[in-house]
Each structure stands twice: as structure tokens, then as C-alpha cells.
Design an enzyme around this catalytic site. Structure first.
Site, PDB file in Angstrom:
ATOM      1  N   GLU A  54       0.524   4.197  10.862  1.00 51.58           N
ATOM      2  CA  GLU A  54      -0.943   4.301  10.775  1.00 51.58           C
ATOM      3  C   GLU A  54      -1.471   5.422  11.671  1.00 51.58           C
ATOM      4  O   GLU A  54      -2.537   5.314  12.269  1.00 51.58           O
ATOM      5  CB  GLU A  54      -1.618   2.969  11.151  1.00 51.58           C
ATOM      6  CG  GLU A  54      -1.027   1.746  10.521  1.00 51.58           C
ATOM      7  CD  GLU A  54      -1.372   1.601   9.051  1.00 51.58           C
ATOM      8  OE1 GLU A  54      -2.170   2.418   8.550  1.00 51.58           O
ATOM      9  OE2 GLU A  54      -0.836   0.695   8.413  1.00 51.58           O
TER      10      GLU A  54
ATOM     11  N   SER B 241       2.827  12.213   8.222  1.00 53.63           N
ATOM     12  CA  SER B 241       1.588  12.538   8.925  1.00 53.63           C
ATOM     13  C   SER B 241       0.738  13.549   8.166  1.00 53.63           C
ATOM     14  O   SER B 241      -0.366  13.868   8.604  1.00 53.63           O
ATOM     15  CB  SER B 241       1.911  13.083  10.324  1.00 53.63           C
ATOM     16  OG  SER B 241       2.537  12.094  11.121  1.00 53.63           O
TER      17      SER B 241
ATOM     18  N   PHE C 121       0.861  -1.188   0.000  1.00 54.35           N
ATOM     19  CA  PHE C 121       0.000   0.000   0.000  1.00 54.35           C
ATOM     20  C   PHE C 121       0.891   1.230   0.000  1.00 54.35           C
ATOM     21  O   PHE C 121       1.660   1.444   0.942  1.00 54.35           O
ATOM     22  CB  PHE C 121      -0.867  -0.051   1.260  1.00 54.35           C
ATOM     23  CG  PHE C 121      -1.793   1.106   1.493  1.00 54.35           C
ATOM     24  CD1 PHE C 121      -3.058   1.122   0.927  1.00 54.35           C
ATOM     25  CD2 PHE C 121      -1.428   2.151   2.337  1.00 54.35           C
ATOM     26  CE1 PHE C 121      -3.942   2.165   1.187  1.00 54.35           C
ATOM     27  CE2 PHE C 121      -2.304   3.203   2.599  1.00 54.35           C
ATOM     28  CZ  PHE C 121      -3.564   3.207   2.026  1.00 54.35           C
TER      29      PHE C 121
ATOM     30  N   THR D 264       2.514   6.830   2.164  1.00 54.15           N
ATOM     31  CA  THR D 264       3.547   7.678   2.770  1.00 54.15           C
ATOM     32  C   THR D 264       4.629   8.045   1.754  1.00 54.15           C
ATOM     33  O   THR D 264       5.093   7.205   0.985  1.00 54.15           O
ATOM     34  CB  THR D 264       4.191   6.952   3.960  1.00 54.15           C
ATOM     35  OG1 THR D 264       3.191   6.706   4.941  1.00 54.15           O
ATOM     36  CG2 THR D 264       5.301   7.773   4.579  1.00 54.15           C
TER      37      THR D 264
ATOM     38  N   PHE E  98      -4.289  20.685  13.499  1.00 51.17           N
ATOM     39  CA  PHE E  98      -3.301  20.244  12.511  1.00 51.17           C
ATOM     40  C   PHE E  98      -2.714  21.452  11.789  1.00 51.17           C
ATOM     41  O   PHE E  98      -2.968  21.690  10.608  1.00 51.17           O
ATOM     42  CB  PHE E  98      -3.944  19.298  11.496  1.00 51.17           C
ATOM     43  CG  PHE E  98      -4.244  17.938  12.034  1.00 51.17           C
ATOM     44  CD1 PHE E  98      -3.298  16.923  11.983  1.00 51.17           C
ATOM     45  CD2 PHE E  98      -5.481  17.661  12.605  1.00 51.17           C
ATOM     46  CE1 PHE E  98      -3.579  15.660  12.479  1.00 51.17           C
ATOM     47  CE2 PHE E  98      -5.772  16.404  13.100  1.00 51.17           C
ATOM     48  CZ  PHE E  98      -4.820  15.402  13.045  1.00 51.17           C
TER      49      PHE E  98
END
Length: 409
Positions: free
Chosen positions: A388, A158, A149, A152, A408
Site C-alpha cells: 500500500e 510502486s 483487489f 499490482t 517520482f
């Protein structure tokens, strides 16, 4: 060699301790269906008989054994929570129990399994066309093919919204040309199938999912060497230089970050269960060690400080498992919220790491020797607490849900 904690009931009885309360404090087993209990025991038997004997050497040599994938497939452990296409069709709880048993042996083995299940089979199952499901899922569920997968990136961990990988439509060849790189990708060096996320100019620069296959021109997957964690699994990169991807390999039902985030939520559920499996193992190993180890003329376990540590461990593990069970049931009922998954992922991983550190301390110098397994679990959990969604990122997710304000930034 240290005896495995959950197989030592005879030793406990020989000391006059009739209670096995510590093995299942809140009677989790009684809260499972008969099918779930049977699945748990089958997975435990496989993991203890087939995975445990080879994990120490795999960790020492940082060598991944690809035969694990078809083995797990033959046991029905890959793609377990999905219906049809060769998948077992278990409950979400059943999938969590599998993850718990695999990670009781090693987090790297569980990573391999959960990537194949939640992050490769999952997006094809949830976002793919019927032709894509028929083409890819049976071979992935059986373990005939290995998947990875790609989300990143070197500059975006993040912050996946900053994704730089591009998909450009080529009208002449009727293909998407993918350019960019992904990193810290479990299974990538040995993968046959890769679910990769990229910004597509053809879709107003929105993030879309693509299925790539080994052998496509311009596609390479170099291995990341020198890991001190998850050494029994394999990790690498995905490098794409004008990789031609046919239109039929576009996942038609995923758009924007909700696509990969939906996959990650499924994976996080398995991680939450799995991390507590590693914590349980550390707890049982430390308990047995301190019962067997004599210091100052009595078992080390008779000291109040050791008993305090074990009481703390049992409390956190038992509460954590109840949280995992409840959130998994909510998912099976179609009621789960992503923030609930963040709670258990954050809690399980953080508490499991604390348990492993305490257990390592309880074994003294022996705690750093791989024969006793705890140090391996501890360094593995450093990574599990990071991927994750890190412990702190999940705190921000929860903080946003609590206050309505986005931290964020």
C-alpha cells in the site's frame, strides 16, 4: 507461555505497581464515543478468543482458514465503515479500531479483513452502480463471498501508472476482453469476486475498474508459495487470458489512477491503525517478559537499557495512535487530505517495525520462538511496511507536498 500484556493487570498490582499508565498513555479510550469503545471491546474479545488460538499453527503451516471470512462477517467486521447493504456503518475511527484489534493478533488476518473491506467492498460502494452494490456488497459484508483487489503487476509495483493489463471491447459479444496479470494479491486464490484495474482502449486508454467473478473463462488465480511473512493469510496472482467481462461489470464511476488510489487511501488508514496494534502487542509482551525474567538477581525490566527501550516504544505507539485518531476524525468530517494519510501510514508502519525489532531483542533467544509471537509480528511488519505504498514512496508523496516538486523519476 508468555502472558498477554493487556490482561496482566493483576500481575502488575501484585508487584506493587498500581499505575496502568503504560496501557493507554494518552487516554485514547476517553477520546472515543461510547459506540466506538463498545466496538473496540467486542472486536478485541473476538480476536483474542477466536483468532489468537489458531494463529501460531496457521503461521507454521502457511495455511489460510477461509472460515475466518464468514466469522468476521457475522461480527460486522467486514465493510464496517460503509452504510447499508449489510454493512455496519461505523465511523472511520471504528474501522481503525477493528484493524488495530485484528492486527494485535496478526497482520495477515488484518490484511484479509482490510482487503475485503477497503479494496473490494470499498470500490464497489464508491464507484459502482446501484445494481452492482445490491448484487455484490451484501455477500461480501456477510463473508459469504471472498474478494480481492488486482492492481499490482509483475513489472509495476510502486509505478501503477505503467499498468500493462488491457481491456479490449468486443462489439460482437458485448464484453470486455481482459488480458494481463496481477501479482501479490491478497486473498486471490480463494476469491469469488475480484476488482481488477486495466487500461481500456474504449476509454482512451484510461484505467478503469472491472468486477471479475470466479469461473470466468481464461481466469486463474495461482497461489504464491513460500512466504516468510503474512503466512496466516493467502496471497496469489490473477492471470487473465481473454477473460470476457460483461459491460455491466465495469465500475462506472472510476476513471484513471484516482479510482484505485482512492481505495488505497481508505486501506492505508486501516493499516496505520493495525500496525500500531501489532506494535502494542510486541510492547506488552516484551514488558511482561522482562518483568518475569530474572537476570543477575533482579527482574530484567529493572535494567536501565530495558526501560529506555520500553520508554521509546510507548512514546512512538502513543503518538502514533493520536495521529491515527486525528486523521480518521478528519476523514469522517470530510476534510482529510491524502498526504495526511501518507504521514500516518508511513509513521505507523515504520515505527511498528522498530518496536517489533526492539521487542525481539529484549527477549533474547526466546524472541525467535513462535510461542512468544514477537518474531511473527516482526516479519509480518516487514511486509506491512512495504505494501500500500512503501515507506520511501510515502516519503516522496510527502516531499512533493512539501516542495511542490515531483521526485517520482
Amino acid at each position: 507461555m508468555l502472558t498477554r500484556g493487556f490482561t496482566s493487570i493483576g500481575k502488575i498490582a501484585s508487584r506493587g505497581l498500581s499505575s496502568t499508565f503504560y496501557q493507554d498513555a494518552f487516554q485514547l479510550s476517553d477520546q472515543l464515543t461510547e459506540d466506538e469503545r463498545s466496538l473496540m471491546l467486542s472486536a478485541r474479545e473476538y480476536c483474542q478468543e477466536r483468532l489468537l488460538p489458531r494463529v501460531t499453527e496457521a503461521y507454521r503451516t502457511e495455511k489460510f482458514d477461509p472460515s475466518l471470512i464468514p466469522e468476521m462477517g457475522s461480527m460486522g467486521l467486514l465493510g464496517a465503515p460503509y452504510q447499508g447493504y449489510g454493512c455496519a456503518g461505523t465511523s472511520t475511527v471504528g474501522y481503525g479500531l477493528i484493524a488495530r484489534e485484528v492486527e494485535r493478533v496478526d497482520s495477515g488476518y488484518r490484511s484479509t479483513m482490510s482487503v475485503q473491506t477497503s479494496l473490494v467492498i470499498g470500490p464497489i460502494y464508491n464507484y459502482g452502480s446501484e445494481d452492482q452494490k445490491q448484487k455484490y456488497i451484501p455477500d461480501l459484508a456477510s463473508g459469504k463471498k471472498i474478494g480481492c483487489f488486482g492492481l499490482t503487476e509483475p513489472n509495476h509495483g510502486s509505478n501503477p501508472g505503467g499498468m500493462e493489463t488491457k481491456a479490449t471491447w468486443d462489439e460482437t459479444t458485448k464484453t470486455y476482453k481482459l488480458n494481463g496479470s496481477k501479482t501479490w494479491i491478497s486473498n486471490s486464490p480463494v476469491s469469488d469476486v475480484m476488482v481488477v484495474w486495466a487500461r481500456s482502449a474504449r476509454h482512451n486508454n484510461k484505467i478503469k475498474g472491472f468486477i471479475l467473478e470466479r469461473g470466468m473463462k481464461g481466469l486463474t488465480t495461482p497461489k504464491i508459495e513460500g512466504k516468510l511473512s503474512l503466512r496466516a493469510s493467502i496471497t496469489g496472482q490473477i492471470a487473465m487470458d481473454d477473460v470476457p467481462v460483461p459491460e455491466e461489470n465495469l465500475l462506472p464511476n472510476a476513471e484513471g489512477l484516482q479510482g484505485p488510489f482512492g481505495c488505497l487511501n481508505n486501506a492505508r488508514l486501516g493499516i496505520a491503525w493495525g500496525a500500531l496494534g501489532a506494535a502494542e502487542e510486541c510492547f506488552h509482551l516484551a514488558r511482561q517478559y522482562t518483568l518475569d525474567r530474572q537476570q543477575f538477581g533482579r527482574p530484567l525490566a529493572q535494567n536501565q537499557l530495558m526501560q529506555l527501550k520500553m520508554a521509546d516504544m510507548l512514546t512512538e505507539i502513543s503518538l502514533g495512535l493520536q495521529g491515527c485518531l486525528r486523521v480518521s476524525r478528519l476523514k469522517d468530517e470530510g476534510k482529510v487530505q491524502s498526504e495526511q494519510i501518507s504521514i500516518i501510514k508511513r509513521n505507523s508502519c515504520g515505527k511498528a517495525l522498530e518496536v517489533a525489532r526492539k521487542a525481539r531483542d529484549m527477549l533474547g533467544g526466546n524472541g525467535i520462538v513462535d510461542e512468544y509471537h514477537i518474531m511473527r509480528h516482526m516479519v509480518n511488519l516487514e511486509t506491512v511496511n512495504t505494501y500500500e505504498g512503501t515507506h520511501d514512496v510515502h516519503a516522496l508523496i510527502l516531499g512533493r507536498a512539501i516542495t511542490g516538486l515531483n521526485g517520482f523519476c
